[in-house]
Design an enzyme around this catalytic site. Sequence first.
Site, PDB file in Angstrom:
ATOM      1  N   ASP A  45      42.562  30.617  28.828  1.00 55.45           N
ATOM      2  CA  ASP A  45      42.721  31.188  27.492  1.00 55.45           C
ATOM      3  C   ASP A  45      41.843  32.418  27.309  1.00 55.45           C
ATOM      4  O   ASP A  45      42.184  33.342  26.565  1.00 55.45           O
ATOM      5  CB  ASP A  45      42.386  30.143  26.421  1.00 55.45           C
ATOM      6  N   GLY A  46      40.692  32.463  27.984  1.00 53.00           N
ATOM      7  CA  GLY A  46      39.836  33.649  27.914  1.00 53.00           C
ATOM      8  C   GLY A  46      40.509  34.869  28.508  1.00 53.00           C
ATOM      9  O   GLY A  46      40.448  35.965  27.948  1.00 53.00           O
TER      10      GLY A  46
END
Length: 267
Positions: A45-46
């Site tokens: 997700d980063g």
Amino acid sequence: MKFFVASKGDHKSNMIKTMVEQYLLDFDLEISKEEPDLVISVGGDGTFLYSVHDYFHRLEKTAFIGLHTGHLGFYADWLPDEIEKLVIAISKNQFEIKEYPLLSMSLTIEGESEPKKYLALNEATIKKIDGSLVVDVNINGQHFERFRGDGLCVSTPSGSTAYNKALGGAIVHPSLSTMQVTEMSSINNRVFRTIGSPLILPSHHKCQFVPLNRDQNFVITIDHMTKSVDNVVSLEYTVAKERIRFARFRSFPFWQRVRESFISDEY
């Protein structure tokens, strides 16, 4: 269709990036880092957050999809063993677009003629470097409360499952055009008092934080970015006019994501 594959940068993600690129090129799709119709984020997700920020200038033209090299996340629909299925789906160019709200933040600094504008996919926060944060919280131009505590977080519905949840905020379905304000360790006693609950504000509302003392250092975050600022006059938050576009090739309901991420199957 033009595409670009963004990688987390580790060995596994880079291998998958190369594989996806070659497959899509074999289907006569075109790589374009500058003007992609579709951005495929390989990592976590980063990595997805970084990829989205790189293309905030063309949100109306670029859609995003995530391929997780670990486990499924909130911004990743696909896993490495599904690469061939994903490539075939992309090559057919048949996907549904889901648009979700973003957060707009306007930072006014003393002595600067124009406010600085930022967009966030997850959240924006403000904290003090030393001591407690003390700000007046205004909603639609009206004073709501004087906050004292560690900090404040303003999140999007998509980001409601991230830092906001850790702070005790509500999980909000990303189809709702809202923003949420949550407190970080507010001071509540006989002298100081805050609402003590998360606030979910609709898209036509504005929320403003006004520091009582401008001559202080603050730490603000916008998703993965951290900035140290001083002489802050105000920070204003609204639901952004811009929206992020997700490319959906199959159904993956939001509440199913929530359940699989936070609730165990073991009873």
